[in-house]
Design a protein around this motif. Structure first.
Motif, PDB file in Angstrom:
ATOM      1  N   ALA A 115      38.416  34.198  35.341  1.00 33.79           N
ATOM      2  CA  ALA A 115      38.765  32.801  35.622  1.00 33.79           C
ATOM      3  C   ALA A 115      38.852  32.052  34.297  1.00 33.79           C
ATOM      4  O   ALA A 115      37.992  32.199  33.435  1.00 33.79           O
ATOM      5  CB  ALA A 115      37.722  32.163  36.525  1.00 33.79           C
ATOM      6  N   ARG A 116      39.900  31.258  34.136  1.00 31.87           N
ATOM      7  CA  ARG A 116      40.093  30.450  32.928  1.00 31.87           C
ATOM      8  C   ARG A 116      39.883  28.991  33.280  1.00 31.87           C
ATOM      9  O   ARG A 116      40.320  28.535  34.333  1.00 31.87           O
ATOM     10  CB  ARG A 116      41.485  30.674  32.369  1.00 31.87           C
TER      11      ARG A 116
ATOM     12  N   PRO B  47      47.037  27.529  22.313  1.00 29.98           N
ATOM     13  CA  PRO B  47      47.115  27.886  23.740  1.00 29.98           C
ATOM     14  C   PRO B  47      45.910  28.694  24.238  1.00 29.98           C
ATOM     15  O   PRO B  47      46.051  29.790  24.739  1.00 29.98           O
ATOM     16  CB  PRO B  47      48.398  28.709  23.813  1.00 29.98           C
ATOM     17  N   PHE B  48      44.705  28.150  24.062  1.00 32.25           N
ATOM     18  CA  PHE B  48      43.497  28.823  24.504  1.00 32.25           C
ATOM     19  C   PHE B  48      42.823  28.023  25.609  1.00 32.25           C
ATOM     20  O   PHE B  48      42.922  26.805  25.646  1.00 32.25           O
ATOM     21  CB  PHE B  48      42.503  28.979  23.338  1.00 32.25           C
ATOM     22  N   SER B  49      42.077  28.696  26.460  1.00 37.17           N
ATOM     23  CA  SER B  49      41.283  28.034  27.488  1.00 37.17           C
ATOM     24  C   SER B  49      39.993  27.514  26.860  1.00 37.17           C
ATOM     25  O   SER B  49      39.521  28.049  25.857  1.00 37.17           O
ATOM     26  CB  SER B  49      40.931  29.023  28.598  1.00 37.17           C
TER      27      SER B  49
ATOM     28  N   ALA C  35      34.442  36.183  32.930  1.00 34.04           N
ATOM     29  CA  ALA C  35      34.860  37.549  33.259  1.00 34.04           C
ATOM     30  C   ALA C  35      33.660  38.247  33.871  1.00 34.04           C
ATOM     31  O   ALA C  35      32.700  38.568  33.159  1.00 34.04           O
ATOM     32  CB  ALA C  35      35.340  38.287  32.007  1.00 34.04           C
ATOM     33  N   GLY C  36      33.699  38.412  35.179  1.00 34.03           N
ATOM     34  CA  GLY C  36      32.550  38.995  35.873  1.00 34.03           C
ATOM     35  C   GLY C  36      31.340  38.084  35.727  1.00 34.03           C
ATOM     36  O   GLY C  36      31.394  36.910  36.047  1.00 34.03           O
ATOM     37  N   ASN C  37      30.236  38.610  35.181  1.00 37.66           N
ATOM     38  CA  ASN C  37      29.015  37.825  34.976  1.00 37.66           C
ATOM     39  C   ASN C  37      28.930  37.204  33.583  1.00 37.66           C
ATOM     40  O   ASN C  37      27.897  36.655  33.218  1.00 37.66           O
ATOM     41  CB  ASN C  37      27.778  38.699  35.214  1.00 37.66           C
ATOM     42  N   PHE C  38      29.986  37.307  32.788  1.00 35.34           N
ATOM     43  CA  PHE C  38      29.988  36.769  31.427  1.00 35.34           C
ATOM     44  C   PHE C  38      30.788  35.476  31.370  1.00 35.34           C
ATOM     45  O   PHE C  38      31.820  35.347  32.031  1.00 35.34           O
ATOM     46  CB  PHE C  38      30.611  37.770  30.447  1.00 35.34           C
ATOM     47  N   LEU C  39      30.321  34.530  30.553  1.00 34.11           N
ATOM     48  CA  LEU C  39      31.035  33.279  30.330  1.00 34.11           C
ATOM     49  C   LEU C  39      31.261  33.137  28.828  1.00 34.11           C
ATOM     50  O   LEU C  39      30.306  33.151  28.047  1.00 34.11           O
ATOM     51  CB  LEU C  39      30.240  32.080  30.861  1.00 34.11           C
TER      52      LEU C  39
END
Length: 56
Positions: A5-6, A18-20, A25-29
């Protein structure tokens, strides 16, 4: 499959690339650092060799 998720935050400073602002990603932020910017979109970096340095 790994869910990615972005996140783009409207209350954060405008992006200069152009970065979020963050990616889950899974359990990592993963969060981005904030580059020095000036109001109105200018860059807050100084030129190489300048004797004037920003304060802390």
């Amino acid at each position: 499959m790994l869910e990615i998720a972005r996140f783009l935050l409207p209350e954060a400073p405008q992006r200069v690339a152009p970065f979020s602002h963050a990616v889950r990603a899974g359990n990592f932020l993963f969060v981005t650092g904030q580059m020095p910017t000036l109001p109105g979109g200018g860059c807050g970096l100084w030129r190489a060799g300048s004797s004037r340095r920003p304060g802390r």
